[in-house]
Write an enzyme that holds these catalytic residues in place. Structure first.
Site, PDB file in Angstrom:
ATOM      1  N   HIS A 522       0.838  -1.199   0.000  1.00  0.00           N
ATOM      2  CA  HIS A 522       0.000   0.000   0.000  1.00  0.00           C
ATOM      3  C   HIS A 522       0.881   1.260   0.000  1.00  0.00           C
ATOM      4  O   HIS A 522       0.684   2.166  -0.819  1.00  0.00           O
ATOM      5  CB  HIS A 522      -0.916  -0.039   1.241  1.00  0.00           C
ATOM      6  CG  HIS A 522      -1.708   1.200   1.483  1.00  0.00           C
ATOM      7  ND1 HIS A 522      -3.050   1.294   1.194  1.00  0.00           N
ATOM      8  CD2 HIS A 522      -1.361   2.402   2.012  1.00  0.00           C
ATOM      9  CE1 HIS A 522      -3.487   2.496   1.524  1.00  0.00           C
ATOM     10  NE2 HIS A 522      -2.479   3.195   2.032  1.00  0.00           N
ATOM     11  N   GLU A 523       1.849   1.306   0.890  1.00  0.00           N
ATOM     12  CA  GLU A 523       2.706   2.506   0.975  1.00  0.00           C
ATOM     13  C   GLU A 523       3.543   2.675  -0.294  1.00  0.00           C
ATOM     14  O   GLU A 523       3.693   3.789  -0.798  1.00  0.00           O
ATOM     15  CB  GLU A 523       3.600   2.454   2.220  1.00  0.00           C
ATOM     16  CG  GLU A 523       2.853   2.440   3.551  1.00  0.00           C
ATOM     17  CD  GLU A 523       1.797   3.525   3.695  1.00  0.00           C
ATOM     18  OE1 GLU A 523       1.914   4.576   3.055  1.00  0.00           O
ATOM     19  OE2 GLU A 523       0.829   3.301   4.453  1.00  0.00           O
ATOM     20  N   HIS A 526       1.560   4.186  -3.009  1.00  0.00           N
ATOM     21  CA  HIS A 526       1.302   5.628  -2.863  1.00  0.00           C
ATOM     22  C   HIS A 526       2.261   6.460  -3.715  1.00  0.00           C
ATOM     23  O   HIS A 526       1.912   7.545  -4.169  1.00  0.00           O
ATOM     24  CB  HIS A 526       1.424   6.054  -1.398  1.00  0.00           C
ATOM     25  CG  HIS A 526       0.113   6.008  -0.672  1.00  0.00           C
ATOM     26  ND1 HIS A 526      -1.041   6.534  -1.195  1.00  0.00           N
ATOM     27  CD2 HIS A 526      -0.215   5.505   0.554  1.00  0.00           C
ATOM     28  CE1 HIS A 526      -2.036   6.350  -0.328  1.00  0.00           C
ATOM     29  NE2 HIS A 526      -1.565   5.724   0.729  1.00  0.00           N
ATOM     30  N   GLU A 587      -5.913   6.639  -1.663  1.00  0.00           N
ATOM     31  CA  GLU A 587      -5.888   5.495  -0.747  1.00  0.00           C
ATOM     32  C   GLU A 587      -6.435   4.246  -1.427  1.00  0.00           C
ATOM     33  O   GLU A 587      -5.901   3.146  -1.233  1.00  0.00           O
ATOM     34  CB  GLU A 587      -6.708   5.803   0.505  1.00  0.00           C
ATOM     35  CG  GLU A 587      -6.124   6.929   1.350  1.00  0.00           C
ATOM     36  CD  GLU A 587      -4.719   6.636   1.824  1.00  0.00           C
ATOM     37  OE1 GLU A 587      -4.369   5.442   1.972  1.00  0.00           O
ATOM     38  OE2 GLU A 587      -3.962   7.603   2.036  1.00  0.00           O
ATOM     39  N   ASP A 591      -4.565   0.707  -2.029  1.00  0.00           N
ATOM     40  CA  ASP A 591      -5.095  -0.605  -1.626  1.00  0.00           C
ATOM     41  C   ASP A 591      -5.142  -1.554  -2.824  1.00  0.00           C
ATOM     42  O   ASP A 591      -4.784  -2.731  -2.720  1.00  0.00           O
ATOM     43  CB  ASP A 591      -6.519  -0.465  -1.050  1.00  0.00           C
ATOM     44  CG  ASP A 591      -6.515   0.067   0.384  1.00  0.00           C
ATOM     45  OD1 ASP A 591      -5.436   0.088   1.012  1.00  0.00           O
ATOM     46  OD2 ASP A 591      -7.594   0.458   0.877  1.00  0.00           O
TER      47      ASP A 591
HETATM   48 ZN    ZN Z   1      -2.468   5.219   2.504  1.00  0.00          ZN
END
Ligand code: ZN
Length: 687
Positions: A522-523, A526, A587, A591
């Site tokens: 997830h990070e 980003h 976000e 995901d």
């Molecule tokens: Zn996030």
């Protein structure tokens, strides 16, 4: 503004983390540290539900039924259980540090801060005396120049009033840190609360006015005076809200990119007297700065002229009261809780005092408390094993980028360059922060609070006109969260999240990749979400996309924006609120990519060795259940309503169902069929 960092979870989830409150000193003493949170919990699963029909309900149904929201929380979930457990660990550390005698300098600092926070009789005895010097200064204001001078003094003590002054890496040369001014000064969590005309927004404003009136009365004003003052506060803040920029629009860094010379900024809004303001701010000298929202300054400049000085003074008194509410005697604390905790968040009871004093110590001296926390819980082994997983997920992303059908070679090269440049920060900073200059005494909670705030403001502003400090962390080590910074191009995992249910030595790879593996993915993603992708390998706002690839990318992200816009965030007696698909796009993209990368890494780890089912589940199924279960959540309607407005993250239910609906691996793992609710007809895939 400081450029938005992209986090795993909302940073300020419990209202107490920002509006910190005191409590009933007689209430519950902490019991021993709760046991570890299960990473893969068979008892949470609701087997009456078909995973292909509602996977969130399947993974979390029994958990939701058996884990109502505790009275002292606005919401509850698996990682809130971990946050709560961390509170107990920190409590033990602080109880130890608080005992006079043989203490390290770090123990002394955090121990005394905590002790002063717990000393209710001393706080009650001081009454409103801590406010007096500030209120006297505001009362003495005679001119608009005096007013701006006081705004500067309040900023130096960390009070959010009128606008914000901060530092940030230069968006065009992230190696340098520059000054930035931006909108600010609101009491409610978003400008929409002041501007919208629906029944709930109107009610919230009415409740705010009642709250402000009560607080002024507690501070000694007569009821009729306080009532008029409260109306003034709402009027002044509505003016600021009208000048403020919408939260969703602000996600785009280009919208906030306005470099100016100091003279240009000063000319934009003459009444702010910015030249003098900067000179008195304590910040190093600078000649140019970023003005995130020039319109805000232009509009508020007119308001500074139009609104009578006495009304501005009332506003300053209010911002002071609001900022200090939590360090004052009980009646202030209770009133503050009633509004922010109960009314705005649906929390039934205030947290016991010890919990709030742990939060407060973490907020004030978090890197000192974090040092003790890391000694006790983490250590080099934790860093090592996390790094191994990060490397595995980064390798998966490398593989993923190379095989993307929709992206040209030229853009792929740039994407890989960016991926290779990402810095991994794990557990805690290399160097601990030196708090020795912060004076902390055992009998002056409000004073400690102010000095710690002033220390942090100064520490941040002192970065201006210097090379960017890429080693500085934005979260304290005990924090259960993680983040990516586009202007630093780094991913950060505090020690607090690197434990069950996110990572467990006792668990199989499938479970660890589904939980912490997905967090890492997830990070990483980003860096390549709809906004992160605008920054290059060096953290500069620099378009590295070919026009064609950029268009294809936008088509892919708009698929997600449409998908999530149809999800309902809350449905109660006051109506239904849908998710804002554009606010949550970054976000949701993270995901969407995160689960894919973690799954690829798991497949790489398993290789060709067949793995027997455990507890009746294949590794693939365990991976998705572990993922689903970290998002098991119960939330009050009030909190859900608030988060739908301010939170860029989707609620737990949609972080699970919204993700698996797009995953071919999920479809295969559970044998789902086209046409079933967890199989989306036109699946959204970004990375
Ligand atoms: Zn996030």
């Amino acid at each position: 503004m400081r450029l938005q960092t992209s986090m795993l979870l909302p940073f300020v989830l419990f209202w107490t983390l920002s509006g910190f409150a005191q409590t009933n000193p007689t209430s519950s003493q902490p019991t021993p540290v709760p046991k570890e949170i299960p990473s893969f919990d068979l008892t949470a699963i609701d087997k009456t539900v078909d995973p292909c029909v509602d996977f969130y309900q399947y993974a979390c149904g029994n958990w939701m039924k058996n884990n109502p929201i505790p009275a002292d929380k606005p919401m509850w979930g698996r990682f809130y259980e971990l946050r709560e457990r961390n509170l107990y660990v920190l409590h033990d550390i602080l109880e130890e540090a608080e005992k006079p005698g043989q203490r390290s300098a770090v123990q002394q600092k955090v121990g005394d801060y905590y002790a002063a926070c717990m000393d209710v009789p001393a706080i009650d005895k001081r009454g409103t005396a801590p406010l007096k010097p500030m209120m006297d200064k505001i009362a003495a204001i005679k001119t608009k120049q005096d007013f701006m001078q006081e705004v500067g003094a309040m900023h130096r003590d960390g009070v959010d009033v009128l606008f914000s002054f901060d530092q940030m890496p230069d968006m065009h040369d992230s190696r340098q840190t520059i000054a930035d001014i931006d909108q600010g000064g609101l009491t409610l969590p978003d400008r929409d609360y002041y501007l919208k005309d629906d029944a709930k927004s109107v009610e919230t404003r009415q409740k705010l006015v009642e709250h402000v009136q009560k607080m002024f009365e507690l501070a000694g004003d007569k009821p009729e005076v306080a009532a008029a003052e409260a109306k003034t506060v709402l009027q002044v803040e509505t003016g600021l809200a009208k000048a403020a920029m919408d939260r969703t629009v602000r996600r785009d860094p280009k919208v906030l990119d306005h470099m100016m010379t100091e003279e240009q900024a000063a000319a934009l809004a003459p009444s702010f007297e910015l030249t003098r303001y900067f000179a008195e701010s304590g910040a190093p000298k600078f000649t140019s700065l970023n003005v995130s929202n020039p319109d805000f300054f232009k509009q508020v400049d007119q308001q500074l002229d139009a609104v009578p000085l006495d009304e501005w003074k009332t506003y300053l008194r209010w911002r002071t009261l609001d900022s200090y509410a939590t360090v004052l005697p009980q009646p202030f604390v209770d009133e503050n809780f009633q509004f922010f905790g109960n009314y705005m968040s649906g929390q039934k009871e205030i947290e016991p005092r010890w919990k709030r004093c742990v939060h407060s110590t973490d907020g004030a001296l978090g890197m000192a408390l974090g040092e003790l926390y890391v000694d006790k819980t983490f250590g080099p082994a934790g860093k090592e094993r996390t790094l191994k997983m990060v490397n595995a997920i980064e390798a998966a992303m490398h593989e993923d980028i190379n095989q993307l059908g929709w992206m040209s070679e030229a853009t792929k090269q740039k994407a890989l360059e960016k991926l290779n440049a990402i810095v991994n920060n794990i557990g805690y900073p290399d160097k601990w922060r030196d708090y020795s200059s912060v004076v902390v005494t055992r009998d002056d909670y409000a004073g400690n609070f102010t000095r710690a705030n002033a220390f942090e403001v100064h520490r941040q502003l002192n970065k201006i006109s210097k090379p960017t400090d890429k080693k500085d962390w934005g979260m304290t080590p005990p924090t259960v969260n993680a983040y990516y910074r586009p202007d630093m191009n780094d991913i950060n995992f505090p020690a607090g999240i690197l434990q069950p249910p996110f990572y467990s030595n006792q668990m199989d790879d499938a479970v660890n990749y589904g939980a912490i593996g997905m967090v890492i993915g997830h990070e990483l993603t980003h860096g390549f979400d709809d906004q992160g992708s605008k920054f290059d390998a060096n953290g500069n706002l620099n378009n590295w996309w070919t026009p064609q690839d950029e268009k294809a990318f936008e088509q892919r992200t708009s698929c997600l924006a449409d998908e999530y816009s149809n999800f309902v965030a809350v449905k109660d007696s006051e109506g239904a609120v849908k998710l804002n698909g554009k606010l949550t796009l970054g976000e949701n993209t993270a995901d969407n990519g995160g689960i894919k990368l973690a799954y690829m890494a798991l497949m790489n780890a398993i290789g060709n060795t067949p793995i027997k089912p455990i507890d009746g589940y294949t590794p693939e199924q365990r991976f998705f259940i572990a993922y689903g279960q970290i998002w098991c959540t119960n939330v009050s309607d009030q909190q859900a309503r608030k988060l739908a407005i301010i939170d860029p993250h989707s609620p737990g239910r949609w972080r699970v169902n919204g993700v698996v609906q797009n995953s071919a691996a999920f479809e295969k793992a559970f044998g789902c069929k086209p046409g079933q609710p967890m199989v989306r007809e036109n699946a959204c895939r970004v990375w």
